[in-house]
Enzyme design. Structure first.
Site, short mmCIF file in Angstrom:
data_model
loop_
_atom_site.label_atom_id
_atom_site.label_comp_id
_atom_site.label_asym_id
_atom_site.label_seq_id
_atom_site.Cartn_x
_atom_site.Cartn_y
_atom_site.Cartn_z
N GLU A 160 -4.97 17.43 -11.12
CA GLU A 160 -5.40 17.90 -12.35
C GLU A 160 -6.78 18.16 -12.69
O GLU A 160 -7.74 17.61 -13.55
CB GLU A 160 -5.01 16.88 -13.46
CG GLU A 160 -5.18 17.56 -14.99
CD GLU A 160 -4.54 16.59 -15.92
OE1 GLU A 160 -3.33 16.11 -15.83
OE2 GLU A 160 -4.84 15.91 -16.82
N GLU A 205 9.30 19.42 -24.51
CA GLU A 205 8.51 19.35 -23.39
C GLU A 205 9.15 20.80 -22.53
O GLU A 205 8.47 21.16 -21.62
CB GLU A 205 8.77 18.09 -22.29
CG GLU A 205 8.02 17.16 -23.05
CD GLU A 205 6.52 16.97 -22.93
OE1 GLU A 205 5.90 17.91 -22.32
OE2 GLU A 205 6.03 15.84 -23.16
N ASN A 259 -0.80 19.80 -20.78
CA ASN A 259 -1.22 18.86 -21.75
C ASN A 259 -1.13 19.45 -23.26
O ASN A 259 -1.72 19.00 -24.22
CB ASN A 259 -2.33 18.10 -21.63
CG ASN A 259 -1.96 16.83 -20.65
OD1 ASN A 259 -1.30 16.08 -20.78
ND2 ASN A 259 -2.83 17.14 -19.68
N HIS A 277 7.56 10.18 -28.18
CA HIS A 277 6.35 11.13 -27.31
C HIS A 277 6.86 12.58 -27.62
O HIS A 277 5.99 13.19 -28.07
CB HIS A 277 6.59 10.71 -26.05
CG HIS A 277 5.45 11.81 -25.15
ND1 HIS A 277 4.06 11.55 -25.32
CD2 HIS A 277 5.53 12.46 -24.28
CE1 HIS A 277 3.41 12.37 -24.66
NE2 HIS A 277 4.33 12.86 -24.02
N LYS A 285 2.55 11.74 -11.28
CA LYS A 285 1.81 10.87 -12.06
C LYS A 285 2.68 9.47 -12.50
O LYS A 285 3.77 9.55 -12.75
CB LYS A 285 1.43 11.47 -13.48
CG LYS A 285 0.48 12.65 -13.51
CD LYS A 285 -0.12 13.05 -15.00
CE LYS A 285 -1.22 14.01 -14.48
NZ LYS A 285 -1.41 14.55 -16.04
N LYS A 307 6.57 23.62 -13.71
CA LYS A 307 5.89 22.49 -13.32
C LYS A 307 5.53 22.32 -11.89
O LYS A 307 4.44 22.24 -11.46
CB LYS A 307 6.52 21.24 -13.96
CG LYS A 307 5.79 19.94 -13.58
CD LYS A 307 5.80 18.91 -14.30
CE LYS A 307 4.73 17.82 -14.25
NZ LYS A 307 4.76 16.64 -15.10
N HIS A 363 -1.00 12.38 -28.61
CA HIS A 363 -1.49 11.02 -28.46
C HIS A 363 -2.21 10.35 -29.69
O HIS A 363 -1.80 9.25 -29.76
CB HIS A 363 -2.39 11.02 -27.07
CG HIS A 363 -1.74 11.39 -25.80
ND1 HIS A 363 -2.39 11.97 -24.81
CD2 HIS A 363 -0.54 11.07 -25.65
CE1 HIS A 363 -1.45 12.12 -23.94
NE2 HIS A 363 -0.23 11.63 -24.24
N ARG A 402 0.92 -1.26 0.14
CA ARG A 402 -0.08 0.09 -0.02
C ARG A 402 1.04 1.05 -0.07
O ARG A 402 0.41 2.48 0.44
CB ARG A 402 -1.09 -0.05 1.09
CG ARG A 402 -2.19 -0.96 0.96
CD ARG A 402 -3.37 -0.45 1.72
NE ARG A 402 -4.23 -1.70 1.74
CZ ARG A 402 -4.57 -2.57 2.67
NH1 ARG A 402 -3.98 -2.56 3.85
NH2 ARG A 402 -5.34 -3.51 2.54
N ARG A 425 -3.51 22.25 -14.12
CA ARG A 425 -2.58 21.08 -14.61
C ARG A 425 -2.71 20.62 -16.02
O ARG A 425 -1.87 20.20 -16.52
CB ARG A 425 -2.52 20.04 -13.62
CG ARG A 425 -1.48 18.89 -13.82
CD ARG A 425 -1.15 18.16 -12.67
NE ARG A 425 0.05 16.96 -13.13
CZ ARG A 425 0.59 16.27 -12.20
NH1 ARG A 425 0.26 16.42 -11.00
NH2 ARG A 425 1.71 15.49 -12.75
N HIS A 483 -0.69 17.89 -26.54
CA HIS A 483 -0.66 16.31 -26.14
C HIS A 483 -2.01 15.53 -26.78
O HIS A 483 -1.90 14.51 -27.07
CB HIS A 483 -0.65 16.06 -24.79
CG HIS A 483 0.67 16.24 -24.14
ND1 HIS A 483 1.66 17.48 -24.26
CD2 HIS A 483 1.51 15.46 -23.47
CE1 HIS A 483 2.52 17.46 -23.72
NE2 HIS A 483 2.99 16.06 -23.22
N1 GLY Z 1 2.99 15.60 -18.00
C1 GLY Z 1 1.89 16.29 -17.56
C2 GLY Z 1 1.61 16.19 -16.10
O1 GLY Z 1 2.37 15.61 -15.25
O2 GLY Z 1 0.57 16.52 -15.83
#
Ligand code: GLY
Length: 368
Positions: free
Chosen positions: A235, A183, A243, A264, A141, A225, A250, A119, A239, A246
């Protein structure tokens, strides 16, 4: 050495940025360890290049190396099981620390394994690619992929520390550096015109990894960031700006079958051009800014819309890939669009017909 804090209350952590940090990893990580046992999850390529340096730096601790094959296929149930089994076999408990030592694949896989092991046990990120240093290692993430798509099974699970050693980037292929740069420039495009202008002047020095330039680019990216993640960890709003480009990217990656043909970051640079172009088509952003973005990308040899023309042949297919995006709500498309360089915003319920018209037009002009 430069340090940026991600301010998340009791879960706050530092991103330490600098040269030759690997050799100092023992002393940098030491204060964060609850017990003297660590597992380092890495891939065969990173291990071959830098494994011994990290092992030597961690010699004061009982260190278990978990070396996985390289590649996206590790972000899978099989990859997860292999990491968890290695931790069980080594008898790890929750006070022990798992270190992700590699690029985005290793970071995402290891973070998710750490979030589920008993956990949750502590984890630390040592990102080794430009893309992971400025994006995926920061913000918590973590995820694996399945047959329904990328990053669909995961957790928000913050590391206790991020060590971004910019010297390690010297062993990256040029193509990977350019993909990571997409990025970096994203942070300028989404909210910091001054940073974009700085990159427009100093981008070549960043790509050639001149120490001062790369240190500045990584630090500004991480600061932006960190600020966005601190304001919106899960998000719910701001946040999503991270993207930018993106959703288009994607769709391109799905069309390319997630093959090594399109990295990517390469999909992201083409996707950001598309986001700016579509914003101009919608009358939101000036053509001058679209041209400025494209000419910056061209000057540095980043992947552009033209480079991905074969992937854009079927506009309906691209749109159906975009329909699968995680940001969409209630069947409506969410896109990150721009009013100008440095002024991106989240467009909920983006007009599908207009997106389709843009994609059809693109496909016709590119593939004429
Ligand atoms: N890579 C996008 C984020 O971390 O929200």
């Amino acid at each position: 050495m430069n340090s940026v804090t991600v301010d998340l209350g009791a879960r706050s952590y530092d991103i330490v940025i600098g040269e030759d940090l690997l050799a100092q990893a023992g002393s940098l990580i030491g204060p964060h360890l609850k017990a003297k046992r660590v597992a380092v999850v890495t891939d065969e390529n990173v291990y071959a290049l830098h494994g011994k340096t990290l092992e030597a730096a961690l010699s004061a601790y009982e260190t278990h190396m978990i070396v996985r094959p390289a590649g996206e296929s590790q972000k899978s149930f099989d990859g997860l099981q292999a990491v968890l089994e290695a931790l069980f076999k080594a008898g790890f408990d929750r006070n022990d620390t798992v270190i992700a030592f590699g690029g985005g694949v290793i970071g995402d896989l290891t973070g998710f394994a750490a979030s589920t092991y008993k956990r949750g046990c502590q984890f630390i990120q040592i990102p080794t690619t430009l893309l992971s240093q400025v994006d995926s290692s920061v913000g918590g993430k973590t995820a694996i992929n399945n047959e329904f798509g990328k990053n669909l099974i995961g957790a928000f699970y913050q590391p206790a520390l991020v060590l971004a050693d910019t010297s390690v980037l010297k062993t990256l292929p040029e193509r990977e550096v350019k993909a990571g740069y997409a990025e970096v420039v994203k942070y300028g495009l989404l909210g910091d015109r001054e940073f974009f202008d700085w990159l427009d002047t100093n981008g070549e020095d960043v790509l050639s990894l001149k120490p001062e330039a790369i240190a500045h680019a990584v630090a500004v990216s991480c600061k932006t960031k960190a600020r966005i993640v601190a304001a919106d960890e899960r998000e719910r709003g701001e946040r999503a700006l991270l993207n930018l480009g993106h959703t288009f990217a994607h769709a391109l990656e799905i069309e390319a079958g997630y093959s090594g043909d399109l990295l990517h970051g390469e999909a992201v640079s083409a996707g950001m051009e598309m986001a700016f172009e579509f914003s101009a088509v919608q009358g939101l952003c000036s053509e001058t800014d679209v041209k400025k973005v494209k000419s910056h990308f061209k000057q540095l040899g980043l992947t552009s819309i033209k480079d991905v023309a074969p992937l854009l042949k079927d506009a309906h297919k691209i749109l159906s890939h975009m329909d699968q995006d995680k940001k969409n709500e209630g069947g409506a498309l969410t896109l990150i669009l721009a009013r100008a360089i440095g002024e991106a915003f989240v467009q909920k319920s983006a007009p599908r017909d207009a997106v389709l018209n843009y994609l059809v037009h693109l496909s016709e002009t590119l593939n004429a």
